[in-house]
Design a protein around this motif. Structure first.
Motif, PDB file in Angstrom:
ATOM      1  N   ALA A 166       0.836  -1.211   0.000  1.00 29.71           N
ATOM      2  CA  ALA A 166       0.000   0.000   0.000  1.00 29.71           C
ATOM      3  C   ALA A 166       0.865   1.252   0.000  1.00 29.71           C
ATOM      4  CB  ALA A 166      -0.937  -0.007   1.204  1.00 29.71           C
ATOM      5  N   LEU A 167       1.943   1.247   0.778  1.00 31.60           N
ATOM      6  CA  LEU A 167       2.847   2.406   0.776  1.00 31.60           C
ATOM      7  C   LEU A 167       3.494   2.603  -0.592  1.00 31.60           C
ATOM      8  CD1 LEU A 167       4.621   2.067   4.244  1.00 31.60           C
ATOM      9  CD2 LEU A 167       2.930   3.777   3.559  1.00 31.60           C
ATOM     10  N   ALA A 168       3.871   1.509  -1.231  1.00 31.83           N
ATOM     11  CA  ALA A 168       4.468   1.619  -2.563  1.00 31.83           C
ATOM     12  C   ALA A 168       3.473   2.193  -3.567  1.00 31.83           C
ATOM     13  CB  ALA A 168       4.966   0.253  -3.022  1.00 31.83           C
ATOM     14  N   VAL A 169       2.231   1.732  -3.513  1.00 32.89           N
ATOM     15  CA  VAL A 169       1.198   2.268  -4.412  1.00 32.89           C
ATOM     16  C   VAL A 169       0.954   3.741  -4.104  1.00 32.89           C
ATOM     17  CG1 VAL A 169      -1.257   2.138  -5.018  1.00 32.89           C
ATOM     18  CG2 VAL A 169       0.104   0.055  -4.882  1.00 32.89           C
ATOM     19  N   GLY A 170       0.927   4.105  -2.827  1.00 30.75           N
ATOM     20  CA  GLY A 170       0.756   5.512  -2.457  1.00 30.75           C
ATOM     21  C   GLY A 170       1.869   6.387  -3.002  1.00 30.75           C
ATOM     22  N   LEU A 171       3.097   5.920  -2.911  1.00 32.49           N
ATOM     23  CA  LEU A 171       4.224   6.696  -3.439  1.00 32.49           C
ATOM     24  C   LEU A 171       4.190   6.766  -4.968  1.00 32.49           C
ATOM     25  CD1 LEU A 171       7.082   5.472  -1.078  1.00 32.49           C
ATOM     26  CD2 LEU A 171       5.929   7.692  -1.076  1.00 32.49           C
ATOM     27  N   LEU A 172       3.860   5.655  -5.613  1.00 33.96           N
ATOM     28  CA  LEU A 172       3.760   5.662  -7.077  1.00 33.96           C
ATOM     29  C   LEU A 172       2.619   6.568  -7.552  1.00 33.96           C
ATOM     30  CD1 LEU A 172       4.416   1.887  -7.851  1.00 33.96           C
ATOM     31  CD2 LEU A 172       5.938   3.816  -8.327  1.00 33.96           C
ATOM     32  N   THR A 173       1.543   6.622  -6.800  1.00 30.41           N
ATOM     33  CA  THR A 173       0.426   7.511  -7.134  1.00 30.41           C
ATOM     34  C   THR A 173       0.827   8.964  -6.903  1.00 30.41           C
ATOM     35  OG1 THR A 173      -1.141   5.780  -6.511  1.00 30.41           O
ATOM     36  CG2 THR A 173      -2.006   8.011  -6.681  1.00 30.41           C
ATOM     37  N   LEU A 174       1.569   9.211  -5.828  1.00 33.45           N
ATOM     38  CA  LEU A 174       2.012  10.570  -5.511  1.00 33.45           C
ATOM     39  C   LEU A 174       2.901  11.154  -6.608  1.00 33.45           C
ATOM     40  CD1 LEU A 174       2.232  12.908  -3.439  1.00 33.45           C
ATOM     41  CD2 LEU A 174       4.197  11.699  -2.467  1.00 33.45           C
ATOM     42  N   VAL A 175       3.804  10.340  -7.138  1.00 28.81           N
ATOM     43  CA  VAL A 175       4.702  10.849  -8.185  1.00 28.81           C
ATOM     44  C   VAL A 175       4.085  10.791  -9.579  1.00 28.81           C
ATOM     45  CG1 VAL A 175       6.794  10.357  -6.885  1.00 28.81           C
ATOM     46  CG2 VAL A 175       5.905   8.637  -8.444  1.00 28.81           C
ATOM     47  N   GLY A 176       2.879  10.244  -9.695  1.00 28.18           N
ATOM     48  CA  GLY A 176       2.165  10.277 -10.966  1.00 28.18           C
ATOM     49  C   GLY A 176       2.397   9.085 -11.866  1.00 28.18           C
ATOM     50  N   VAL A 177       3.028   8.028 -11.378  1.00 28.13           N
ATOM     51  CA  VAL A 177       3.267   6.844 -12.196  1.00 28.13           C
ATOM     52  C   VAL A 177       1.967   6.059 -12.389  1.00 28.13           C
ATOM     53  CG1 VAL A 177       4.537   4.652 -12.329  1.00 28.13           C
ATOM     54  CG2 VAL A 177       5.669   6.703 -11.462  1.00 28.13           C
ATOM     55  N   ILE A 178       1.136   6.000 -11.342  1.00 27.85           N
ATOM     56  CA  ILE A 178      -0.136   5.277 -11.398  1.00 27.85           C
ATOM     57  C   ILE A 178      -1.254   6.293 -11.236  1.00 27.85           C
ATOM     58  CG2 ILE A 178      -1.575   3.541 -10.290  1.00 27.85           C
ATOM     59  CD1 ILE A 178       0.942   2.275  -9.187  1.00 27.85           C
ATOM     60  N   GLU A 179      -2.301   6.152 -12.083  1.00 25.23           N
ATOM     61  CA  GLU A 179      -3.388   7.121 -12.000  1.00 25.23           C
ATOM     62  C   GLU A 179      -4.746   6.492 -11.742  1.00 25.23           C
ATOM     63  OE1 GLU A 179      -3.307   9.702 -15.361  1.00 25.23           O
ATOM     64  OE2 GLU A 179      -1.271  10.377 -14.931  1.00 25.23           O
ATOM     65  N   THR A 180      -5.040   5.368 -12.353  1.00 25.02           N
ATOM     66  CA  THR A 180      -6.386   4.810 -12.229  1.00 25.02           C
ATOM     67  C   THR A 180      -6.488   3.834 -11.056  1.00 25.02           C
ATOM     68  OG1 THR A 180      -5.926   2.958 -13.696  1.00 25.02           O
ATOM     69  CG2 THR A 180      -6.721   4.987 -14.727  1.00 25.02           C
TER      70      THR A 180
END
Length: 153
Positions: free
Chosen positions: A39-53
């Motif tokens: 979950a932390l990894a997804v949160g960080l990836l979402t924060l930097v804009g790598v994951i959006e949906t």
């Protein structure tokens, strides 16, 4: 396609990850920690804009968490709990008895007698004849019965 901005946001994943990591302290089992890391990894990836949906977030969360769980749990568990397969059979000389010098308190009859070790009286056995006042060395122990020898190990 309308997606929830709460689940889609990085704050949800970061908070969810922290809650999962914290839950490991209250219900240890070394499982929730890996989902927290995912979950932390997804949160960080979402924060930097790598994951959006949301669908990609859920997929990445599932893959990262399950990969970490099945790939790393065995290593972390061994690191946290030690490597003894059967602690009942393992060497239990954590008190440092083996090699200790003892004073014989009573003559050994039929291989059994009493000794003084660290100021306490202990039951002991020896295949060698020992007399009161002599010194001997602990070569092994079985529970609270010390095995002695005249020779220092």
């Amino acid at each position: 396609m309308l997606e929830s901005t709460f689940i889609n946001g990085y704050a949800f994943w970061l908070l969810f990850g922290l809650l999962l990591l914290a839950s490991e302290f209250f219900m240890p089992g070394l499982i929730a920690a890996f989902f927290g890391i995912g979950a932390l990894a997804v949160g960080l990836l979402t924060l930097v804009g790598v994951i959006e949906t949301t669908s990609v977030q859920l997929t990445v969360f599932s893959l990262l968490s399950l990969s970490a769980l099945f790939g790393l749990r065995r290593h972390f568990k061994r690191w946290l709990q030690g490597t003894e397969d059967n602690p009942a059979v393992a060497d239990q000389d954590d008190a440092g008895f083996i090699g200790a010098r003892v004073e014989v308190l009573s003559d050994f009859n039929d291989g059994f007698g009493d000794v003084l070790l660290n100021g306490a009286k202990w039951d002991a056995e020896s295949s060698e004849p020992l007399s009161a006042g002599e010194h001997a060395w602990v070569i092994d122990h079985h529970g609270i019965v010390l095995k002695l020898s005249r020779q220092q190990p």
